[in-house]
Write a protein that holds these residues in place. Structure first.
Motif, PDB file in Angstrom:
ATOM      1  N   ALA A  25       0.700  -1.187  -0.037  1.00 35.39           N
ATOM      2  CA  ALA A  25      -0.147  -0.258   0.284  1.00 35.39           C
ATOM      3  C   ALA A  25       1.211   0.765  -0.230  1.00 35.39           C
ATOM      4  O   ALA A  25       0.733   2.047  -0.262  1.00 35.39           O
ATOM      5  CB  ALA A  25      -0.836  -0.055   1.258  1.00 35.39           C
ATOM      6  N   ALA A  26       2.407   1.450   0.574  1.00 33.02           N
ATOM      7  CA  ALA A  26       3.204   2.334   0.833  1.00 33.02           C
ATOM      8  C   ALA A  26       3.545   2.427  -0.649  1.00 33.02           C
ATOM      9  O   ALA A  26       3.844   4.392  -1.277  1.00 33.02           O
ATOM     10  CB  ALA A  26       4.450   1.892   2.105  1.00 33.02           C
ATOM     11  N   ILE A  27       3.870   1.438  -1.055  1.00 35.06           N
ATOM     12  CA  ILE A  27       4.916   1.569  -2.761  1.00 35.06           C
ATOM     13  C   ILE A  27       3.594   2.314  -3.770  1.00 35.06           C
ATOM     14  O   ILE A  27       4.054   3.170  -4.703  1.00 35.06           O
ATOM     15  CB  ILE A  27       5.173   0.641  -2.867  1.00 35.06           C
ATOM     16  N   VAL A  28       2.453   1.496  -3.116  1.00 35.99           N
ATOM     17  CA  VAL A  28       1.099   2.413  -4.991  1.00 35.99           C
ATOM     18  C   VAL A  28       1.243   3.483  -4.459  1.00 35.99           C
ATOM     19  O   VAL A  28       1.223   4.115  -4.938  1.00 35.99           O
ATOM     20  CB  VAL A  28      -0.057   0.860  -4.633  1.00 35.99           C
ATOM     21  N   ASP A  29       0.843   3.400  -3.300  1.00 38.03           N
ATOM     22  CA  ASP A  29       0.730   5.325  -2.806  1.00 38.03           C
ATOM     23  C   ASP A  29       1.552   6.463  -3.156  1.00 38.03           C
ATOM     24  O   ASP A  29       1.936   6.806  -3.618  1.00 38.03           O
ATOM     25  CB  ASP A  29       0.054   5.430  -1.290  1.00 38.03           C
ATOM     26  N   ALA A  30       2.622   5.792  -2.614  1.00 37.10           N
ATOM     27  CA  ALA A  30       4.017   6.555  -3.004  1.00 37.10           C
ATOM     28  C   ALA A  30       4.359   6.521  -4.700  1.00 37.10           C
ATOM     29  O   ALA A  30       4.084   7.828  -5.228  1.00 37.10           O
ATOM     30  CB  ALA A  30       5.589   5.732  -2.820  1.00 37.10           C
ATOM     31  N   ALA A  31       4.044   5.811  -5.160  1.00 39.08           N
ATOM     32  CA  ALA A  31       3.767   5.864  -7.011  1.00 39.08           C
ATOM     33  C   ALA A  31       3.153   6.605  -7.387  1.00 39.08           C
ATOM     34  O   ALA A  31       3.257   7.128  -8.815  1.00 39.08           O
ATOM     35  CB  ALA A  31       4.150   4.522  -7.456  1.00 39.08           C
ATOM     36  N   LEU A  32       1.660   6.212  -6.753  1.00 39.09           N
ATOM     37  CA  LEU A  32       0.594   7.276  -7.437  1.00 39.09           C
ATOM     38  C   LEU A  32       0.631   8.353  -7.024  1.00 39.09           C
ATOM     39  O   LEU A  32       0.562   9.470  -8.178  1.00 39.09           O
ATOM     40  CB  LEU A  32      -0.554   6.423  -6.786  1.00 39.09           C
ATOM     41  N   ALA A  33       1.232   9.207  -6.701  1.00 36.69           N
ATOM     42  CA  ALA A  33       2.155  10.503  -5.768  1.00 36.69           C
ATOM     43  C   ALA A  33       2.445  11.108  -6.454  1.00 36.69           C
ATOM     44  O   ALA A  33       2.858  12.116  -7.575  1.00 36.69           O
ATOM     45  CB  ALA A  33       2.175  10.939  -4.137  1.00 36.69           C
ATOM     46  N   SER A  34       3.682  10.165  -6.860  1.00 36.82           N
ATOM     47  CA  SER A  34       4.393  10.692  -7.739  1.00 36.82           C
ATOM     48  C   SER A  34       4.019  11.231  -9.233  1.00 36.82           C
ATOM     49  O   SER A  34       4.585  12.089  -9.888  1.00 36.82           O
ATOM     50  CB  SER A  34       5.728   9.439  -7.721  1.00 36.82           C
ATOM     51  N   PHE A  35       3.872  10.479  -9.664  1.00 36.28           N
ATOM     52  CA  PHE A  35       2.838  10.371 -10.909  1.00 36.28           C
ATOM     53  C   PHE A  35       1.859  11.266 -10.647  1.00 36.28           C
ATOM     54  O   PHE A  35       1.935  12.063 -12.294  1.00 36.28           O
ATOM     55  CB  PHE A  35       1.721   8.634 -11.262  1.00 36.28           C
ATOM     56  N   LEU A  36       0.966  11.658 -10.145  1.00 35.96           N
ATOM     57  CA  LEU A  36       0.128  12.446 -10.333  1.00 35.96           C
ATOM     58  C   LEU A  36       0.274  14.203  -9.731  1.00 35.96           C
ATOM     59  O   LEU A  36      -0.450  14.578  -9.387  1.00 35.96           O
ATOM     60  CB  LEU A  36      -1.283  12.354  -8.946  1.00 35.96           C
ATOM     61  N   SER A  37       2.093  14.696  -9.355  1.00 43.07           N
ATOM     62  CA  SER A  37       2.426  15.539  -8.775  1.00 43.07           C
ATOM     63  C   SER A  37       3.092  16.479 -10.318  1.00 43.07           C
ATOM     64  O   SER A  37       3.282  15.870 -11.128  1.00 43.07           O
ATOM     65  CB  SER A  37       3.335  15.201  -8.116  1.00 43.07           C
ATOM     66  N   GLU A  50       5.365  17.783 -10.147  1.00 42.32           N
ATOM     67  CA  GLU A  50       6.822  17.166 -10.550  1.00 42.32           C
ATOM     68  C   GLU A  50       7.157  16.748 -11.706  1.00 42.32           C
ATOM     69  O   GLU A  50       7.381  16.865 -13.032  1.00 42.32           O
ATOM     70  CB  GLU A  50       7.304  16.760  -9.368  1.00 42.32           C
ATOM     71  N   ALA A  51       6.293  15.603 -11.890  1.00 43.06           N
ATOM     72  CA  ALA A  51       6.095  14.019 -12.628  1.00 43.06           C
ATOM     73  C   ALA A  51       5.646  14.678 -14.590  1.00 43.06           C
ATOM     74  O   ALA A  51       6.290  14.603 -15.368  1.00 43.06           O
ATOM     75  CB  ALA A  51       4.904  13.182 -12.264  1.00 43.06           C
ATOM     76  N   ASP A  52       5.138  15.805 -14.597  1.00 40.92           N
ATOM     77  CA  ASP A  52       4.759  16.717 -15.429  1.00 40.92           C
ATOM     78  C   ASP A  52       6.045  17.565 -15.934  1.00 40.92           C
ATOM     79  O   ASP A  52       5.844  17.782 -16.791  1.00 40.92           O
ATOM     80  CB  ASP A  52       3.349  18.158 -15.422  1.00 40.92           C
ATOM     81  N   ASP A  53       6.313  18.047 -15.248  1.00 36.69           N
ATOM     82  CA  ASP A  53       8.021  18.838 -15.293  1.00 36.69           C
ATOM     83  C   ASP A  53       8.642  18.631 -15.864  1.00 36.69           C
ATOM     84  O   ASP A  53       9.713  18.342 -17.170  1.00 36.69           O
ATOM     85  CB  ASP A  53       8.437  20.047 -14.015  1.00 36.69           C
ATOM     86  N   ARG A  54       9.137  16.763 -14.993  1.00 35.28           N
ATOM     87  CA  ARG A  54       9.507  16.120 -15.615  1.00 35.28           C
ATOM     88  C   ARG A  54       9.648  15.390 -17.143  1.00 35.28           C
ATOM     89  O   ARG A  54      10.502  15.614 -17.738  1.00 35.28           O
ATOM     90  CB  ARG A  54      10.377  14.645 -14.472  1.00 35.28           C
ATOM     91  N   ARG A  55       8.366  15.412 -16.968  1.00 36.16           N
ATOM     92  CA  ARG A  55       7.947  15.251 -19.120  1.00 36.16           C
ATOM     93  C   ARG A  55       8.047  16.148 -18.954  1.00 36.16           C
ATOM     94  O   ARG A  55       8.692  15.713 -20.611  1.00 36.16           O
ATOM     95  CB  ARG A  55       6.461  14.668 -18.470  1.00 36.16           C
ATOM     96  N   ASP A  56       7.810  16.991 -18.854  1.00 36.85           N
ATOM     97  CA  ASP A  56       7.795  17.847 -20.316  1.00 36.85           C
ATOM     98  C   ASP A  56       9.762  18.572 -20.613  1.00 36.85           C
ATOM     99  O   ASP A  56      10.056  18.441 -22.046  1.00 36.85           O
ATOM    100  CB  ASP A  56       7.598  19.212 -19.794  1.00 36.85           C
ATOM    101  N   ALA A  57      10.431  18.086 -19.693  1.00 36.42           N
ATOM    102  CA  ALA A  57      11.492  18.074 -19.540  1.00 36.42           C
ATOM    103  C   ALA A  57      12.350  17.585 -20.618  1.00 36.42           C
ATOM    104  O   ALA A  57      12.834  17.498 -21.320  1.00 36.42           O
ATOM    105  CB  ALA A  57      12.188  18.017 -18.124  1.00 36.42           C
ATOM    106  N   ALA A  58      11.693  15.871 -20.345  1.00 37.18           N
ATOM    107  CA  ALA A  58      12.446  15.048 -21.371  1.00 37.18           C
ATOM    108  C   ALA A  58      11.589  15.363 -22.478  1.00 37.18           C
ATOM    109  O   ALA A  58      12.528  15.553 -23.822  1.00 37.18           O
ATOM    110  CB  ALA A  58      11.821  13.593 -20.809  1.00 37.18           C
ATOM    111  N   ILE A  59      10.536  15.914 -22.782  1.00 44.12           N
ATOM    112  CA  ILE A  59      10.303  16.017 -24.089  1.00 44.12           C
ATOM    113  C   ILE A  59      10.657  17.289 -24.783  1.00 44.12           C
ATOM    114  O   ILE A  59      10.948  16.736 -25.942  1.00 44.12           O
ATOM    115  CB  ILE A  59       8.689  16.762 -24.132  1.00 44.12           C
TER     116      ILE A  59
END
Length: 151
Positions: free
Chosen positions: A30-42, A44-53
Motif C-alpha cells: 500500500a505504501a509503495i502504490v501510494d508513493a508511486a501514484l503520488a509521484s505520478f500525479l504530482s 513535478e512529474a509533469d515538469d519531468r515529462r515536459d523537460a524530457a519532451i
C-alpha cells in the motif's frame, strides 16, 4: 479516518517487482502504490515529462538544422555545377542534336539505374568520398609522440 480503498489489476511482472520490494522490513504494498501514484500525479512529474519532451525536441531541432545545412550545400553544389556546365558547353550544330539527344536519353537511363541501385544499397556517395579522403590512423599522434613532446 479510514483511507479509501481501490482494486486494480496489474501485470504479473509488476506484481513480482512489488512483491520483491515488500520483502524489505517496514515496506508495504500500500505504501509503495501510494508513493508511486503520488509521484505520478504530482506536478513535478509533469515538469519531468515536459523537460524530457523539450530535450527530445531540441535534439530533433538540431538534426533538422543539420539536414537543412546539408541540403543547402547540396543545392549550391548542384547549382554551381550546372552553371559551370552550361557555361563551358558549346551549343551543338543542328545535324548533331538528334544523336546527342539519343545519347543523352541513354546516359540518363543509366544514371537512373545507378541511382536506384545506390539508394537500394543504402550507401551514400558522400560517405564513401569522406572515407576515401579522410585521415588514416598514422596521421594521428600516438601516445609515444606525446611522451616525446612533454619531455
Amino acid at each position: 479516518m479510514a483511507k479509501p480503498r481501490i482494486n486494480v489489476h496489474i501485470t504479473r511482472e509488476v506484481w513480482k517487482q512489488l512483491d520483491e520490494m515488500t520483502k524489505r522490513p517496514g515496506v508495504s504494498k500500500a505504501a509503495i502504490v501510494d508513493a508511486a501514484l503520488a509521484s505520478f500525479l504530482s506536478p513535478e512529474a509533469d515538469d519531468r515529462r515536459d523537460a524530457a519532451i523539450i530535450k527530445r525536441l531540441d535534439r530533433i531541432d538540431r538534426r533538422i538544422d543539420r539536414v537543412e545545412r546539408d541540403m543547402t550545400v547540396t543545392a549550391e553544389t548542384l547549382a554551381l555545377y550546372i552553371r559551370y556546365y552550361l557555361t563551358v558547353t558549346p551549343p551543338l550544330p543542328e545535324q548533331d542534336q538528334r544523336a546527342a539527344q539519343a545519347l543523352g536519353r541513354e546516359r540518363f537511363e543509366y544514371f537512373i539505374e545507378q541511382l536506384a541501385k545506390r539508394l537500394a544499397s543504402g550507401k551514400s556517395l558522400t560517405a564513401e568520398v569522406l572515407d576515401d579522403v579522410g585521415p588514416e590512423q598514422d596521421h594521428f599522434a600516438s601516445a609515444t609522440d606525446f611522451a616525446t613532446i612533454s619531455k
